[in-house]
Design an enzyme around this catalytic site. Structure first.
Site, short mmCIF file in Angstrom:
data_model
loop_
_atom_site.label_atom_id
_atom_site.label_comp_id
_atom_site.label_asym_id
_atom_site.label_seq_id
_atom_site.Cartn_x
_atom_site.Cartn_y
_atom_site.Cartn_z
N CYS A 141 0.98 -1.16 0.07
CA CYS A 141 0.14 0.15 -0.02
C CYS A 141 0.92 1.01 -0.06
O CYS A 141 1.58 1.38 0.94
CB CYS A 141 -0.84 -0.04 1.29
SG CYS A 141 -1.99 1.35 1.31
N CYS A 148 -2.68 14.81 3.21
CA CYS A 148 -3.76 14.93 2.00
C CYS A 148 -4.60 16.24 2.17
O CYS A 148 -4.74 16.79 3.38
CB CYS A 148 -4.75 13.74 2.13
SG CYS A 148 -6.10 13.57 1.02
N CYS A 155 -10.97 9.85 8.22
CA CYS A 155 -9.56 9.36 7.71
C CYS A 155 -8.78 10.05 8.56
O CYS A 155 -8.60 11.30 8.60
CB CYS A 155 -9.45 9.55 6.30
SG CYS A 155 -7.83 9.24 5.61
N GLY A 213 -2.62 10.25 1.00
CA GLY A 213 -2.97 11.05 -0.07
C GLY A 213 -3.86 10.76 -1.10
O GLY A 213 -4.23 9.90 -1.23
N GLU A 214 -4.16 11.91 -1.94
CA GLU A 214 -5.07 11.66 -2.94
C GLU A 214 -4.31 11.51 -4.34
O GLU A 214 -3.79 12.35 -4.97
CB GLU A 214 -6.11 12.77 -3.17
CG GLU A 214 -7.09 12.79 -4.21
CD GLU A 214 -7.52 11.72 -4.73
OE1 GLU A 214 -8.34 11.05 -3.86
OE2 GLU A 214 -7.38 11.08 -5.96
N SER A 245 -6.37 4.21 -6.00
CA SER A 245 -7.89 4.61 -5.36
C SER A 245 -8.04 6.05 -5.32
O SER A 245 -7.11 6.91 -4.66
CB SER A 245 -8.00 4.03 -3.82
OG SER A 245 -9.12 4.61 -3.13
N SER A 267 -13.65 5.67 -3.67
CA SER A 267 -13.98 5.70 -2.30
C SER A 267 -15.50 6.40 -2.32
O SER A 267 -15.65 7.54 -2.21
CB SER A 267 -13.13 6.56 -1.39
OG SER A 267 -11.86 6.04 -1.52
N LEU A 268 -16.49 5.47 -2.33
CA LEU A 268 -18.12 6.01 -2.28
C LEU A 268 -18.50 6.19 -0.96
O LEU A 268 -18.76 7.55 -0.77
CB LEU A 268 -18.66 4.84 -3.08
CG LEU A 268 -20.20 5.57 -3.46
CD1 LEU A 268 -20.14 6.62 -4.56
CD2 LEU A 268 -20.97 4.40 -4.07
N HIS A 269 -18.84 5.41 -0.23
CA HIS A 269 -18.68 5.36 1.30
C HIS A 269 -20.33 5.93 1.69
O HIS A 269 -20.56 6.04 2.62
CB HIS A 269 -17.97 6.34 1.98
CG HIS A 269 -16.41 6.12 1.83
ND1 HIS A 269 -16.05 4.53 1.86
CD2 HIS A 269 -15.27 6.62 1.41
CE1 HIS A 269 -14.72 4.62 1.60
NE2 HIS A 269 -14.35 5.88 1.48
N ASN A 344 -11.79 1.64 10.59
CA ASN A 344 -10.60 1.54 11.37
C ASN A 344 -10.61 2.71 12.36
O ASN A 344 -10.13 3.88 11.80
CB ASN A 344 -9.50 1.60 10.76
CG ASN A 344 -9.32 0.11 10.04
OD1 ASN A 344 -9.33 -0.95 10.51
ND2 ASN A 344 -8.92 0.10 8.83
N1 SAH Z 1 -7.12 9.29 -0.98
C1 SAH Z 1 -7.41 8.09 -1.58
C2 SAH Z 1 -6.59 6.79 -1.49
C3 SAH Z 1 -6.13 6.93 0.13
S1 SAH Z 1 -7.35 6.34 1.21
C4 SAH Z 1 -9.02 7.86 -1.37
O1 SAH Z 1 -9.44 8.54 -0.52
O2 SAH Z 1 -9.35 7.01 -2.17
C5 SAH Z 1 -7.56 4.72 0.88
C6 SAH Z 1 -9.13 4.06 1.55
O3 SAH Z 1 -9.18 3.98 2.90
C7 SAH Z 1 -10.11 5.04 1.13
O4 SAH Z 1 -11.27 4.12 0.74
C8 SAH Z 1 -10.53 5.51 2.24
O5 SAH Z 1 -11.87 6.32 2.27
C9 SAH Z 1 -10.22 4.76 3.15
N2 SAH Z 1 -10.18 4.91 4.71
C10 SAH Z 1 -9.81 6.10 5.20
N3 SAH Z 1 -9.83 6.30 6.42
C11 SAH Z 1 -10.15 4.88 6.79
C12 SAH Z 1 -10.52 4.29 8.11
N4 SAH Z 1 -10.37 5.25 9.31
N5 SAH Z 1 -11.16 3.35 8.15
C13 SAH Z 1 -11.36 2.64 7.03
N6 SAH Z 1 -10.90 3.12 5.84
C14 SAH Z 1 -10.53 4.47 5.76
FE1 SF4 Z 2 -7.97 10.29 3.59
FE2 SF4 Z 2 -8.36 9.54 1.02
FE3 SF4 Z 2 -10.00 11.47 1.97
FE4 SF4 Z 2 -7.44 11.90 1.58
S1 SF4 Z 2 -8.92 11.66 0.05
S2 SF4 Z 2 -8.39 12.63 3.62
S3 SF4 Z 2 -6.42 9.95 2.06
S4 SF4 Z 2 -9.68 9.19 2.59
#
Ligand code: SAH
Ligand code: SF4
Length: 412
Positions: A141, A148, A155, A213-214, A245, A267-269, A344
């Site tokens: 990873c 970010c 996050c 990071g993004e 991602s 990352s839809l969520h 997490n």
């Molecule tokens: N910035 C990008 C890639 C890094 S984050 C993005 O947001 O997609 C990678 C993944 O971890 C993303 O799906 C993010 O939403 C998820 N993530 C971030 N914090 C988290 C947490 N505390 N528990 C579970 N997943 C988390």
């Molecule tokens: Fe975290 Fe990805 Fe959101 Fe940045 S874009 S704050 S790394 S979940």
């Protein structure tokens, strides 16, 4: 080494995005580690290699850098002594310093890497990368930025104050360091505690750009780095085994497919804009409909190359059966996989992970609708190595600053 690209997106008001640092000072003697063919060619030109020889010399360096993991110019026996000396005058083969290494009870490993900052001699930034071995694969990873600029509310990385883009070399170097520490170079003496492959295969088989990071806010460097790691003559991790991602940087999604060509995860969520606005504030700029349209048009998407939709399970927030039904409806017509990620928690986080029976019910509904919906088992929890927990030891926001940010997010 080139300065990192500036993030070109306009910085919106409030806390949608933080401003990245622009300055980055490369060390006086740059390292060749992580360089693309084009940059190696420039380095050779600087070392006085005539143009007609450069392609062949690049190929030689490529072999030593990316097949053999060379750490000194002396090892490069196919390169003439004179050129080795000239290269050593101008360049190094330094890797980022490993500031800390942690090994989880489940085999997950996390490395904290130290990188140069904005001023020569200052302590610099830290970035993390995580190795996750599984039965049929082992995934690294990788991070694309220090911190970010986005502030997703669940996050940990988003709470980091300072942000700078990693250079392409620094992104590739994470793979190199992992292979150094794992003892994953053929014919090279492994370090203490290394795993060392026994079957002739490699230890790092897959890469996910899911660290800090993004990645689509550091597009050029990510593209260059992924070209290096997927190059068949070197590290050779195929693009099918690399996943990028994104939190949903809509204008860059098409370019990611066309110019990088790796697997996409989104990352839809959340299934409603009001909730996604809160969880992933970038949604205010690029709402769900725009994001899903970009996914439908992702170059190369097909049933064999599905887009992964990540969905973090937050108790009482987005984990109801009605949400699962809406999710299925929303993704109709898109070749998709759904990845349910148990939240997490991290020190100071305000969310809780959904109960297991709720995650199972959610997952079952999705499965019955025809989607494979693996629940991503959290790995390396004991070393805070799981998704979204990555955050360097420095540059933390105080609890107070965090609360202020959240309060702003609510009112923005
Ligand atoms: N910035 C990008 C890639 C890094 S984050 C993005 O947001 O997609 C990678 C993944 O971890 C993303 O799906 C993010 O939403 C998820 N993530 C971030 N914090 C988290 C947490 N505390 N528990 C579970 N997943 C988390
Ligand atoms: Fe975290 Fe990805 Fe959101 Fe940045 S874009 S704050 S790394 S979940």
């Amino acid at each position: 080494m080139a300065a990192p690209d500036r993030v070109t997106e306009p910085v919106a008001s409030g806390v949608l995005e933080k401003t990245p640092l622009e300055r980055y000072v490369a060390p006086a003697k740059p390292s060749l580690v992580g360089m693309s063919r084009a940059r190696l060619s420039e380095a050779l030109a600087a070392a006085g290699v005539p143009e007609r020889q450069r392609k062949m010399r690049v190929q030689q360096l490529w072999h030593w850098l990316y097949l053999r993991g060379a750490t000194s110019f002396d090892e490069m026996t196919s390169v003439s002594k004179e050129l080795r000396a000239e290269l050593a005058n101008r360049f190094t083969l330094d890797r980022p310093e490993v500031a800390a290494e942690q090994v989880s009870v489940d085999g997950t490993r996390k490395w904290l890497l130290r990188l140069p900052g904005e001023h020569p001699g200052e302590r610099g930034h830290e970035v993390e990368c995580v190795y996750i071995p599984e039965a049929d694969r082992a995934t690294l990873c990788v991070s694309s930025q220090v911190g970010c600029t986005l502030n997703c509310s669940f996050c940990h990385t988003g709470t980091q104050r300072l942000v700078r883009n990693l250079t392409a070399e620094e992104i590739v170097a994470q793979v190199i360091v992992a292979r150094d520490r794992l003892g994953d170079w053929p014919g090279r003496m492994p370090p203490e505690g290394a795993i060392v492959p026994t079957d002739g295969g490699r230890l790092v088989t897959n890469i996910v750009m899911m660290g800090m990071g993004e990645p689509l806010y550091n597009f050029d460097a990510v593209r260059e780095a992924l070209q290096v790691v997927s190059d068949g003559d070197g590290i050779a991790i195929s693009k099918r085994r690399i996943t990028l991602s994104t939190s949903g940087v809509v204008p860059m999604i098409e370019r990611a497919g066309a110019e990088i060509g790796v697997m996409l995860a989104v990352s839809l969520h959340a299934v409603r804009d009001d909730l996604r606005d809160e969880l992933v504030p970038l949604n205010r700029k690029y709402p769900i409909k725009q994001l899903l349209d970009a996914c439908r048009n992702y170059p190369g998407v097909s049933n064999a190359r599905r887009i992964t939709f990540e969905y973090v399970m937050l108790k009482g927030v987005n984990d109801q059966i009605a949400d699962a039904k809406a999710l299925v409806k929303l993704l109709k017509g898109i070749p998709a996989k759904i990845n349910l990620i148990p939240f997490n928690p991290w020190p100071g986080s305000t969310y809780e992970c959904s109960d297991w029976d709720q995650i199972e019910k959610f997952s079952e509904l999705i499965f019955n609708a025809g989607y494979s919906s693996p629940v991503r088992t959290p790995r390396g929890r004991d070393i805070l190595a799981a998704c979204g927990q990555l955050k360097s030891a420095t540059e933390k926001l105080t609890a107070r600053e965090r609360m202020a940010l959240r309060a702003m997010a609510m009112t923005d």
